[in-house]
Write a protein that holds these residues in place. Structure first.
Motif, PDB file in Angstrom:
ATOM      1  N   ALA A 538       0.825  -1.100   0.068  1.00  0.00           N
ATOM      2  CA  ALA A 538       0.106   0.026  -0.127  1.00  0.00           C
ATOM      3  C   ALA A 538       0.990   1.194  -0.060  1.00  0.00           C
ATOM      4  N   SER A 539       1.984   1.236  -0.561  1.00  0.00           N
ATOM      5  CA  SER A 539       2.962   2.358  -0.623  1.00  0.00           C
ATOM      6  C   SER A 539       2.246   3.438  -1.115  1.00  0.00           C
ATOM      7  N   ASN A 540       1.413   3.249  -2.309  1.00  0.00           N
ATOM      8  CA  ASN A 540       0.630   4.500  -2.865  1.00  0.00           C
ATOM      9  C   ASN A 540      -0.627   5.100  -2.240  1.00  0.00           C
ATOM     10  N   LEU A 541      -1.008   4.471  -1.014  1.00  0.00           N
ATOM     11  CA  LEU A 541      -2.254   4.910  -0.263  1.00  0.00           C
ATOM     12  C   LEU A 541      -1.823   5.562   0.838  1.00  0.00           C
ATOM     13  N   ALA A 542      -2.710   6.334   1.147  1.00  0.00           N
ATOM     14  CA  ALA A 542      -2.834   7.200   2.414  1.00  0.00           C
ATOM     15  C   ALA A 542      -3.026   6.423   3.709  1.00  0.00           C
ATOM     16  N   ASN A 543      -2.654   6.996   4.891  1.00  0.00           N
ATOM     17  CA  ASN A 543      -3.178   6.405   5.998  1.00  0.00           C
ATOM     18  C   ASN A 543      -4.554   5.983   6.293  1.00  0.00           C
ATOM     19  N   GLY A 544      -5.038   4.995   6.975  1.00  0.00           N
ATOM     20  CA  GLY A 544      -6.667   4.979   7.143  1.00  0.00           C
ATOM     21  C   GLY A 544      -6.964   3.511   7.297  1.00  0.00           C
ATOM     22  N   VAL A 545      -8.238   3.607   7.429  1.00  0.00           N
ATOM     23  CA  VAL A 545      -9.075   2.228   7.314  1.00  0.00           C
ATOM     24  C   VAL A 545      -9.368   1.821   5.809  1.00  0.00           C
ATOM     25  N   TYR A 546      -9.304   0.701   5.551  1.00  0.00           N
ATOM     26  CA  TYR A 546      -9.434   0.170   4.069  1.00  0.00           C
ATOM     27  C   TYR A 546     -10.063  -1.406   4.305  1.00  0.00           C
ATOM     28  N   PHE A 547     -11.023  -1.689   3.239  1.00  0.00           N
ATOM     29  CA  PHE A 547     -11.852  -2.812   3.501  1.00  0.00           C
ATOM     30  C   PHE A 547     -11.512  -3.736   2.288  1.00  0.00           C
ATOM     31  N   TYR A 548     -10.895  -4.967   2.575  1.00  0.00           N
ATOM     32  CA  TYR A 548     -10.690  -5.987   1.374  1.00  0.00           C
ATOM     33  C   TYR A 548     -11.597  -7.025   1.194  1.00  0.00           C
ATOM     34  N   ILE A 549     -12.078  -7.295  -0.158  1.00  0.00           N
ATOM     35  CA  ILE A 549     -13.201  -8.291  -0.336  1.00  0.00           C
ATOM     36  C   ILE A 549     -12.775  -9.247  -1.158  1.00  0.00           C
ATOM     37  N   LEU A 550     -12.891 -10.624  -0.918  1.00  0.00           N
ATOM     38  CA  LEU A 550     -12.553 -11.456  -1.508  1.00  0.00           C
ATOM     39  C   LEU A 550     -13.857 -12.147  -2.229  1.00  0.00           C
ATOM     40  N   GLU A 551     -13.809 -12.499  -3.533  1.00  0.00           N
ATOM     41  CA  GLU A 551     -15.018 -13.066  -4.142  1.00  0.00           C
ATOM     42  C   GLU A 551     -14.790 -14.237  -5.115  1.00  0.00           C
ATOM     43  N   SER A 552     -15.256 -15.489  -5.008  1.00  0.00           N
ATOM     44  CA  SER A 552     -14.799 -16.652  -5.704  1.00  0.00           C
ATOM     45  C   SER A 552     -16.062 -17.707  -5.700  1.00  0.00           C
ATOM     46  N   ASP A 553     -16.551 -17.797  -6.992  1.00  0.00           N
ATOM     47  CA  ASP A 553     -17.411 -18.957  -7.095  1.00  0.00           C
ATOM     48  C   ASP A 553     -18.928 -18.440  -6.374  1.00  0.00           C
ATOM     49  N   ASN A 554     -19.247 -17.069  -6.598  1.00  0.00           N
ATOM     50  CA  ASN A 554     -20.306 -16.760  -5.649  1.00  0.00           C
ATOM     51  C   ASN A 554     -20.241 -16.616  -4.548  1.00  0.00           C
ATOM     52  N   GLN A 555     -19.103 -16.819  -3.858  1.00  0.00           N
ATOM     53  CA  GLN A 555     -18.834 -16.562  -2.417  1.00  0.00           C
ATOM     54  C   GLN A 555     -18.167 -15.329  -2.248  1.00  0.00           C
ATOM     55  N   VAL A 556     -18.636 -14.803  -1.071  1.00  0.00           N
ATOM     56  CA  VAL A 556     -17.792 -13.426  -0.778  1.00  0.00           C
ATOM     57  C   VAL A 556     -17.633 -13.102   0.555  1.00  0.00           C
ATOM     58  N   SER A 557     -16.458 -12.653   0.898  1.00  0.00           N
ATOM     59  CA  SER A 557     -16.173 -12.346   2.439  1.00  0.00           C
ATOM     60  C   SER A 557     -15.304 -10.942   2.475  1.00  0.00           C
ATOM     61  N   GLN A 558     -15.479 -10.159   3.556  1.00  0.00           N
ATOM     62  CA  GLN A 558     -14.800  -8.911   3.821  1.00  0.00           C
ATOM     63  C   GLN A 558     -14.257  -8.717   4.994  1.00  0.00           C
ATOM     64  N   LYS A 559     -13.082  -8.187   5.133  1.00  0.00           N
ATOM     65  CA  LYS A 559     -12.473  -7.658   6.292  1.00  0.00           C
ATOM     66  C   LYS A 559     -11.803  -6.368   6.179  1.00  0.00           C
ATOM     67  N   LYS A 560     -11.629  -5.913   7.342  1.00  0.00           N
ATOM     68  CA  LYS A 560     -11.013  -4.453   7.371  1.00  0.00           C
ATOM     69  C   LYS A 560      -9.680  -4.280   7.979  1.00  0.00           C
ATOM     70  N   MET A 561      -8.640  -3.496   7.449  1.00  0.00           N
ATOM     71  CA  MET A 561      -7.552  -3.100   7.809  1.00  0.00           C
ATOM     72  C   MET A 561      -6.925  -1.769   8.042  1.00  0.00           C
ATOM     73  N   LEU A 562      -5.877  -1.707   8.693  1.00  0.00           N
ATOM     74  CA  LEU A 562      -5.616  -0.322   9.017  1.00  0.00           C
ATOM     75  C   LEU A 562      -4.116   0.064   8.646  1.00  0.00           C
ATOM     76  N   LEU A 563      -4.174   1.060   7.699  1.00  0.00           N
ATOM     77  CA  LEU A 563      -2.767   1.271   7.129  1.00  0.00           C
ATOM     78  C   LEU A 563      -2.374   2.678   8.177  1.00  0.00           C
ATOM     79  N   VAL A 564      -1.058   2.210   8.803  1.00  0.00           N
ATOM     80  CA  VAL A 564      -0.437   3.393   9.471  1.00  0.00           C
ATOM     81  C   VAL A 564       0.846   3.597   9.069  1.00  0.00           C
ATOM     82  N   LYS A 565       1.253   4.597   8.432  1.00  0.00           N
ATOM     83  CA  LYS A 565       2.658   5.243   7.826  1.00  0.00           C
ATOM     84  C   LYS A 565       3.192   5.957   8.813  1.00  0.00           C
TER      85      LYS A 565
END
Length: 565
Positions: A538-565
């Motif tokens: 995430a070198s090109n992203l600003a500090n803050g909260v982000y969400f990452y979403i995985l999708e595969s074969d009609n299945q979806v899951s989401q989690k939150k992560m925190l970037l602190v530079k």
């Protein structure tokens, strides 16, 4: 951890990393061949001169099974990054020795540091660094202060799979406020050298009086430390204190063969959150508690806790008191070896209290769960406990130090600790222990306490968030579709995202900001069933909260992560 992806994921990630973040520029460093041009510092200076300086995507790679020498400190300017790692593939981690500088009044001494960060950042993976040329053991008499130091604010230090050894002061020092110190999967050894310093030296990490936004130690082993594994203390003004460690996480580490001269985890002033959990201490505070020792107790002055004789109370883990920090201290185990018991018995010292009164009070009823003693924990292959050096400290002059910080009567052949070479820590050290020990299933979720790298299959299942025993995880087809929490979290600027697919399918991993805007697509392609892991930069992203979403074969899951530079 290096980029690791199964099957077609390797190709997908390579293409995406090139398109999203700029393709890595790999610079191969040559092993030392007797020519001054092959000193590591000379190779990097020559490259940066030709390239116009360091860049964020430039990576210096060292050959496996190879040896390198460095005879001058590398200084990293503000906002620049030194990224150094071992080449991929099989073979042992490369070894880099600090060699004599050839300059000044003592030209046979190595440089004072391997790297100095003047506001820049350091990223290292899978490299061994020793503070002197160990094949000539007598060179320990000239070993210098440390390996990594900072001389300006804002630096980050990110270490993964490194082995640092043999200094007289501290392996890593941040003398100025730092953004992030994150260390995983590493070994820190041979901290302290009385021929060149005193008992107040010999530390893993020394944050001095400075602040640190994020201090993370996970899955590391500390072995042979004279003083402290972590030092954050204001010697001259303990009542004033230090800058804050705003976020602290010390988890699943193994601490073995440490004197604990001025403590074990001396954490100074701490901020909103501090975790010390799932660690293993085997002779981790071997000098024990001596309420009469004015020399040792001098650096517990920030706690306000006193013995009846007026001296500062000696404990393993301590901070300056506050009423705001959220403490999580649990499921730590400790053991005292037979050699450790013999020393304590001979001098009539107790093993000491793991926590200060203040931290105990902040934990409340949970304090009884913080530490469990289990002397039956025996590590498979480690150096001998440093009782030679410990007894020398306690003995009076003219044989010993007489409980003073001095070296006058020190005889290395007689009094030094079991100082192994760096290849021992790379190839032979084994801090695993019997599965019958309570500590083996005593950490959170039933995992072993201590550094999980000594239990590789369990470490893999810990990373993936599920218990799998008695099988190799790589051969298991998961029953569930699962997206795991990124590791580490918070992170800067890279983190690992792992997931399990219970069936093959076209798979995407997408990252969004808090406004719902897509900011990255680290993965897009067809994957087989199995367990997968990617490295997200995430070198090109600003500090803050982000969400990452995985999708595969009609299945979806989401989690939150925190970037602190």
């Amino acid at each position: 951890m290096r980029n690791q992806i199964l099957g077609t994921m390797a190709v997908v990630i390579l293409l995406l990393s090139a398109s999203l973040y700029g393709e890595e520029v790999i610079v191969n460093l040559l092993p030392y061949d007797g020519n001054a041009a092959t000193f590591v510092n000379n190779q990097i200076v020559a490259d940066t001169t030709a390239a116009g300086g360091l860049s964020t995507n430039r990576v210096y790679e060292l050959e496996r099974d190879a040896y390198y020498l460095q005879n001058a400190t590398l200084t990293i300017p503000n906002k620049k990054v030194l990224h150094m790692r071992a080449k991929g593939g099989s073979g042992s981690k490369p070894v880099l020795y600090l060699w004599e500088s050839g300059t000044g009044a003592t030209p046979t001494r190595p440089p004072g540091n391997f790297v100095v960060l003047n506001g820049g950042d350091l990223r290292m993976e899978e490299v061994c660094v020793a503070g002197f040329y160990e094949p000539e053991a007598s060179r320990v008499s000239g070993v210098q202060g440390g390996l990594v130091n900072t001389t300006a604010v804002g630096s980050s230090i990110l270490l993964d799979g490194v082995i640092f050894s043999n200094i007289n002061g501290q392996l890593v020092r941040t003398g100025f406020n730092s953004a992030k110190v994150q260390v995983i999967n590493s070994i820190f050894a041979n901290m302290g050298a009385l021929p060149a310093s005193n008992f107040g030296a010999g530390k893993g990490f020394d944050l001095r009086e400075a602040a640190c936004d994020s201090f993370i130690l996970v899955n590391n082993t500390f072995v042979n430390y004279q003083d402290r594994a972590v030092r954050h203390y204001n010697v001259s003004k303990p009542d004033v204190g230090t800058g804050e460690i705003k976020y602290g996480r010390i988890e699943h580490n193994t601490f073995v063969n440490g004197m604990g001269f001025h403590g074990l985890l001396s954490l100074g002033n701490v901020g909103p959150e501090m975790t010390v959990s799932n660690n293993l201490f085997v002779d981790g505070f071997a000098l024990g508690e001596d309420s009469t020792d004015a020399t040792r107790s001098a650096e517990w002055g920030n706690t306000g806790e006193k013995y009846p004789n007026g001296k500062n109370r000696i404990t393993w883990i301590f901070t300056a008191p506050n009423t705001t920090t959220q403490w999580a201290v649990s499921k730590n185990f400790y053991a005292v070896s037979d050699s450790g018991k013999a020393f304590l018995n001979d001098f009539n010292f107790p093993v000491g209290s793991p926590l200060s009164y203040h931290i105990n009070s902040r934990l409340g009823a949970d304090s009884v769960k913080a530490f469990t003693r289990e002397d039956g924990v025996q590590l498979v292959k480690i150096p001998r406990l440093m009782t030679n050096t410990m007894r020398w400290y306690e003995w009076p002059n003219p044989i010993g130090a007489g409980k003073k910080k001095e070296q006058t009567y020190f005889v290395p052949a007689r009094d030094d600790y079991d100082r192994r070479v760096i290849e021992f820590y790379r190839d032979s050290l084994d801090a695993s222990y019997a599965t019958t020990a309570a500590a083996y299933k005593g950490a959170e979720d039933g995992y072993p306490a201590g550094d999980l790298n000594w239990f590789p299959s369990l470490k893999t299942s810990w990373l993936y968030g599920e218990i799998i025993t008695d099988v190799e995880v790589a051969n298991v087809v998961p029953e569930l579709f699962r997206l795991n929490q990124n590791y580490p979290n918070p992170f800067n600027p890279t983190t690992q995202i792992s997931f399990s697919l219970n069936k093959a399918g076209f798979t995407t991993l997408t990252v969004y900001n808090v406004l719902g805007q897509k900011v990255a697509t680290p993965l897009e392609g067809k994957l087989p069933a199995g367990q997968h892991e990617i490295r997200f930069d995430a070198s090109n992203l600003a500090n803050g909260v982000y969400f990452y979403i995985l999708e595969s074969d009609n299945q979806v899951s989401q989690k939150k992560m925190l970037l602190v530079k």
